[in-house]
Design a protein around this motif. Structure first.
Motif, PDB file in Angstrom:
ATOM      1  N   GLN A 178     -33.464 -19.677 -14.331  1.00  0.00           N
ATOM      2  CA  GLN A 178     -33.928 -18.292 -14.429  1.00  0.00           C
ATOM      3  C   GLN A 178     -34.422 -17.782 -13.073  1.00  0.00           C
ATOM      4  OE1 GLN A 178     -35.038 -20.891 -16.366  1.00  0.00           O
ATOM      5  NE2 GLN A 178     -35.775 -20.171 -18.351  1.00  0.00           N
ATOM      6  N   PRO A 179     -34.059 -16.537 -12.726  1.00  0.00           N
ATOM      7  CA  PRO A 179     -34.546 -15.972 -11.465  1.00  0.00           C
ATOM      8  C   PRO A 179     -36.070 -15.886 -11.369  1.00  0.00           C
ATOM      9  CG  PRO A 179     -32.651 -14.733 -12.236  1.00  0.00           C
ATOM     10  CD  PRO A 179     -33.012 -15.682 -13.336  1.00  0.00           C
ATOM     11  N   PHE A 180     -36.774 -15.627 -12.488  1.00  0.00           N
ATOM     12  CA  PHE A 180     -38.240 -15.525 -12.386  1.00  0.00           C
ATOM     13  C   PHE A 180     -38.870 -16.873 -12.080  1.00  0.00           C
ATOM     14  CE2 PHE A 180     -37.502 -15.922 -17.032  1.00  0.00           C
ATOM     15  CZ  PHE A 180     -38.309 -17.010 -17.333  1.00  0.00           C
ATOM     16  N   ILE A 181     -38.231 -17.952 -12.491  1.00  0.00           N
ATOM     17  CA  ILE A 181     -38.744 -19.275 -12.116  1.00  0.00           C
ATOM     18  C   ILE A 181     -38.445 -19.545 -10.646  1.00  0.00           C
ATOM     19  CG2 ILE A 181     -38.366 -21.755 -12.425  1.00  0.00           C
ATOM     20  CD1 ILE A 181     -38.314 -21.310 -15.395  1.00  0.00           C
ATOM     21  N   ALA A 182     -37.272 -19.144 -10.176  1.00  0.00           N
ATOM     22  CA  ALA A 182     -36.951 -19.296  -8.754  1.00  0.00           C
ATOM     23  C   ALA A 182     -37.962 -18.558  -7.890  1.00  0.00           C
ATOM     24  CB  ALA A 182     -35.538 -18.779  -8.483  1.00  0.00           C
ATOM     25  N   ARG A 183     -38.333 -17.337  -8.283  1.00  0.00           N
ATOM     26  CA  ARG A 183     -39.291 -16.568  -7.492  1.00  0.00           C
ATOM     27  C   ARG A 183     -40.694 -17.173  -7.578  1.00  0.00           C
ATOM     28  NH1 ARG A 183     -36.125 -12.469  -9.728  1.00  0.00           N
ATOM     29  NH2 ARG A 183     -37.701 -11.922 -11.299  1.00  0.00           N
ATOM     30  N   THR A 184     -41.031 -17.745  -8.742  1.00  0.00           N
ATOM     31  CA  THR A 184     -42.320 -18.414  -8.875  1.00  0.00           C
ATOM     32  C   THR A 184     -42.408 -19.604  -7.924  1.00  0.00           C
ATOM     33  OG1 THR A 184     -42.611 -17.736 -11.189  1.00  0.00           O
ATOM     34  CG2 THR A 184     -43.830 -19.684 -10.453  1.00  0.00           C
ATOM     35  N   ILE A 185     -41.362 -20.413  -7.873  1.00  0.00           N
ATOM     36  CA  ILE A 185     -41.345 -21.557  -6.955  1.00  0.00           C
ATOM     37  C   ILE A 185     -41.395 -21.069  -5.515  1.00  0.00           C
ATOM     38  CG2 ILE A 185     -40.010 -23.559  -6.179  1.00  0.00           C
ATOM     39  CD1 ILE A 185     -38.859 -23.717  -9.037  1.00  0.00           C
ATOM     40  N   ARG A 186     -40.639 -20.022  -5.216  1.00  0.00           N
ATOM     41  CA  ARG A 186     -40.628 -19.452  -3.860  1.00  0.00           C
ATOM     42  C   ARG A 186     -42.024 -19.068  -3.404  1.00  0.00           C
ATOM     43  NH1 ARG A 186     -38.301 -13.567  -3.697  1.00  0.00           N
ATOM     44  NH2 ARG A 186     -40.331 -13.309  -4.744  1.00  0.00           N
ATOM     45  N   ASP A 187     -42.817 -18.515  -4.324  1.00  0.00           N
ATOM     46  CA  ASP A 187     -44.111 -17.944  -3.960  1.00  0.00           C
ATOM     47  C   ASP A 187     -45.278 -18.909  -4.133  1.00  0.00           C
ATOM     48  OD1 ASP A 187     -42.670 -15.627  -3.518  1.00  0.00           O
ATOM     49  OD2 ASP A 187     -43.200 -14.728  -5.450  1.00  0.00           O
ATOM     50  N   TRP A 222     -46.761 -11.898 -14.053  1.00  0.00           N
ATOM     51  CA  TRP A 222     -45.578 -11.067 -13.821  1.00  0.00           C
ATOM     52  C   TRP A 222     -44.315 -11.767 -14.323  1.00  0.00           C
ATOM     53  CZ3 TRP A 222     -41.535 -13.050 -11.214  1.00  0.00           C
ATOM     54  CH2 TRP A 222     -41.772 -14.085 -10.301  1.00  0.00           C
ATOM     55  N   ALA A 223     -44.264 -13.099 -14.190  1.00  0.00           N
ATOM     56  CA  ALA A 223     -43.088 -13.838 -14.659  1.00  0.00           C
ATOM     57  C   ALA A 223     -43.043 -13.868 -16.181  1.00  0.00           C
ATOM     58  CB  ALA A 223     -43.104 -15.255 -14.096  1.00  0.00           C
ATOM     59  N   ARG A 224     -44.209 -13.987 -16.816  1.00  0.00           N
ATOM     60  CA  ARG A 224     -44.242 -14.050 -18.281  1.00  0.00           C
ATOM     61  C   ARG A 224     -43.777 -12.741 -18.913  1.00  0.00           C
ATOM     62  NH1 ARG A 224     -49.407 -16.024 -17.088  1.00  0.00           N
ATOM     63  NH2 ARG A 224     -50.466 -14.419 -18.356  1.00  0.00           N
ATOM     64  N   LYS A 225     -43.835 -11.653 -18.148  1.00  0.00           N
ATOM     65  CA  LYS A 225     -43.372 -10.370 -18.673  1.00  0.00           C
ATOM     66  C   LYS A 225     -41.847 -10.266 -18.670  1.00  0.00           C
ATOM     67  CE  LYS A 225     -47.474  -7.782 -17.175  1.00  0.00           C
ATOM     68  NZ  LYS A 225     -47.990  -6.716 -16.261  1.00  0.00           N
ATOM     69  N   GLN A 226     -41.191 -11.191 -18.004  1.00  0.00           N
ATOM     70  CA  GLN A 226     -39.744 -11.069 -17.824  1.00  0.00           C
ATOM     71  C   GLN A 226     -38.936 -11.869 -18.842  1.00  0.00           C
ATOM     72  OE1 GLN A 226     -38.338 -11.475 -13.832  1.00  0.00           O
ATOM     73  NE2 GLN A 226     -39.752  -9.950 -13.021  1.00  0.00           N
ATOM     74  N   TYR A 227     -39.591 -12.403 -19.865  1.00  0.00           N
ATOM     75  CA  TYR A 227     -38.841 -13.052 -20.929  1.00  0.00           C
ATOM     76  C   TYR A 227     -39.485 -12.731 -22.265  1.00  0.00           C
ATOM     77  CZ  TYR A 227     -42.522 -16.633 -20.490  1.00  0.00           C
ATOM     78  OH  TYR A 227     -43.721 -17.292 -20.404  1.00  0.00           O
ATOM     79  N   ASP A 228     -38.672 -12.704 -23.286  1.00  0.00           N
ATOM     80  CA  ASP A 228     -39.138 -12.472 -24.654  1.00  0.00           C
ATOM     81  C   ASP A 228     -38.526 -13.572 -25.509  1.00  0.00           C
ATOM     82  OD1 ASP A 228     -40.150 -11.486 -26.973  1.00  0.00           O
ATOM     83  OD2 ASP A 228     -38.693  -9.869 -27.184  1.00  0.00           O
ATOM     84  N   ASP A 229     -39.031 -14.772 -25.311  1.00  0.00           N
ATOM     85  CA  ASP A 229     -38.448 -15.947 -25.954  1.00  0.00           C
ATOM     86  C   ASP A 229     -39.573 -16.823 -26.474  1.00  0.00           C
ATOM     87  OD1 ASP A 229     -36.137 -17.962 -26.340  1.00  0.00           O
ATOM     88  OD2 ASP A 229     -37.583 -19.080 -25.123  1.00  0.00           O
ATOM     89  N   GLY A 230     -39.567 -17.081 -27.762  1.00  0.00           N
ATOM     90  CA  GLY A 230     -40.648 -17.842 -28.367  1.00  0.00           C
ATOM     91  C   GLY A 230     -40.778 -19.252 -27.833  1.00  0.00           C
ATOM     92  N   GLN A 231     -39.643 -19.905 -27.559  1.00  0.00           N
ATOM     93  CA  GLN A 231     -39.690 -21.278 -27.041  1.00  0.00           C
ATOM     94  C   GLN A 231     -40.341 -21.314 -25.662  1.00  0.00           C
ATOM     95  OE1 GLN A 231     -38.970 -24.183 -28.318  1.00  0.00           O
ATOM     96  NE2 GLN A 231     -38.852 -25.521 -26.525  1.00  0.00           N
ATOM     97  N   MET A 232     -39.921 -20.422 -24.773  1.00  0.00           N
ATOM     98  CA  MET A 232     -40.507 -20.404 -23.440  1.00  0.00           C
ATOM     99  C   MET A 232     -41.984 -20.036 -23.489  1.00  0.00           C
ATOM    100  SD  MET A 232     -40.441 -20.914 -20.292  1.00  0.00           S
ATOM    101  CE  MET A 232     -39.507 -20.631 -18.811  1.00  0.00           C
ATOM    102  N   THR A 233     -42.342 -19.079 -24.334  1.00  0.00           N
ATOM    103  CA  THR A 233     -43.747 -18.704 -24.472  1.00  0.00           C
ATOM    104  C   THR A 233     -44.583 -19.898 -24.891  1.00  0.00           C
ATOM    105  OG1 THR A 233     -43.188 -16.413 -25.016  1.00  0.00           O
ATOM    106  CG2 THR A 233     -45.344 -17.201 -25.724  1.00  0.00           C
ATOM    107  N   MET A 234     -44.062 -20.692 -25.817  1.00  0.00           N
ATOM    108  CA  MET A 234     -44.797 -21.859 -26.293  1.00  0.00           C
ATOM    109  C   MET A 234     -44.937 -22.920 -25.205  1.00  0.00           C
ATOM    110  SD  MET A 234     -43.945 -24.399 -29.503  1.00  0.00           S
ATOM    111  CE  MET A 234     -42.385 -24.986 -28.793  1.00  0.00           C
TER     112      MET A 234
END
Length: 387
Positions: A211-220, A32-44
């Motif tokens: 990034q908020p999606f990283i904050a939520r990942t750590i939260r969960d 679910w977090a990977r769907k929230q960014y469209d960035d080649g560097q982060m994907t890598m």
């Protein structure tokens, strides 16, 4: 040989496992977090398995691991070394190996273009292991995306339950392991081994932006200890001004505390980086060095823009210290560490950052030693609780 399906219960440090057309790909962020960014560097970097290891118990004397690595080739720069796999038996390093070949991404830093060439999997073989019950940990290359194709052994394998405290760490490329030479040689992996804790490494090269999606990942994510090394990527990208940086830090901490209200939480400011101590970003490639076959970085920002809110590492350290001091008045399990405690001016004189941004392998060990001393010893924020 027995082929064992590779599932999440055999992996530590991975938050998700994706089925691909050639195997399974461990991820350090959930789908679910990977769907929230469209960035080649982060994907890598998210798919590079820093801190991820296969852990199982077995009497096996022979272990084969078939993998498909993805390697990077930078136009005009020296070839990168193959990723290293570390094999530990009952906590002791017994073997290291690499898989040649695999997919290759050719990157042109001057144009930003990238081209992928598909390759073939390779197989690691470790034999002559003792025919006794043992715990085996195979650490995957920290900076090389690795699809897992098959695990074969000459005896059955079983998952090993986690019995130690779990330390979740988030940071940038230095936490990811840039310039470390092998996966158990990154400073978080070294510190985890010294402290006897289980590492979940959410260090993402060039991609720690609050990034908020990283904050939520750590939260969960279940964790007994949490640390956040913040700031350098904000300067690298000139991504925020002071006015927006402060509420973004508060938001990150607020979200984490929703899932971990009382967990020891340590915020670490950037280590010393001379090019950005008093010069804002963005960070650029040193093209003159690249012409000589070297990868180096340079600061391209204008210090005259600091009054308008541009950030330097000095400003970020002061603001993080202020924020944590303010919040700690109501949150006794929140702590702050100046990153220059791990690597400061005397260290830079003795061991300069090789590319002006990332520490060398010896400095990773120095940082781990100092982090362990500061954090896990008596009166440290992560000290072992007394029964």
């Amino acid at each position: 040989m027995i082929t064992t399906p590779i599932t999440l219960d055999l992996l530590r440090g991975a938050l998700d496992l994706e089925q691909t057309d050639r195997g399974v790909l461990p991820h350090r962020l959930p789908a679910w977090a990977r769907k929230q960014y469209d960035d080649g560097q982060m994907t890598m970097v998210e798919s590079q398995p820093s801190g991820i290891r296969l852990v199982f118990s077995s009497r096996a004397t022979v272990i084969e691991l078939e993998t498909l690595p993805t390697k990077r080739d930078y136009v005009g720069a020296p070839p990168r070394p193959d990723g290293v796999y570390d094999v530990l038996v009952d906590g002791q390093l017994v073997a290291q190996a690499s898989v040649p070949g695999g997919d290759i991404i050719t990157i042109d830093l001057t144009t930003g273009s990238a081209e992928t060439r598909r390759g073939e999997p390779g197989t690691l073989r470790f034999d002559r292991l003792a025919d006794v019950p043992k715990t085996v940990a195979i650490w995957l290359p920290h900076d090389e995306t690795t699809e897992l194709v098959a695990l074969r052994t000459d005896a059955p394998v079983e998952p090993v339950p986690v019995t130690r405290r779990v330390w979740l760490h988030h940071g940038s490329s230095i936490s990811h392991g840039s310039n470390a030479t092998h996966p158990t040689g990154t400073w978080p992996a070294l510190a985890a081994a010294q402290a006897g804790v289980e590492l979940v490494n959410l260090g993402f090269g060039g991609s720690a932006f609050l990034q908020p999606f990283i904050a939520r990942t750590i939260r969960d994510t279940p964790a007994d200890l949490i640390s956040l090394k913040l700031g350098i990527n904000i300067v690298n990208t000139d991504g925020l001004r002071l006015r927006s940086f402060t509420p973004a830090v508060h938001g990150l901490l607020d979200t984490i505390r929703e899932g971990h209200p009382d967990t020891p939480l340590l915020v670490i400011s950037p280590i010393l980086c001379p090019i950005h101590e008093d010069t804002p970003g963005p960070t650029g490639w040193d093209l003159s060095a690249l012409a000589d076959g070297e990868l180096r970085f340079t600061a391209t920002g204008n210090p005259e823009e600091i009054p308008a809110g541009k950030l330097t590492l000095s400003i970020i350290r002061a603001e993080l210290s202020r924020i944590i001091t303010q919040r700690a008045a109501d949150d006794p399990n929140l702590h702050y560490l100046d990153g220059r405690t791990l690597y400061g001016e005397p260290d830079n004189a003795a061991h300069p950052l090789p590319d002006d941004l990332h520490p060398d392998a010896q400095t990773h060990r120095t940082m781990a030693d100092r982090f362990t001393t500061h954090t896990f010893t008596p009166k440290g924020p992560f000290t072992t609780p007394v029964d």
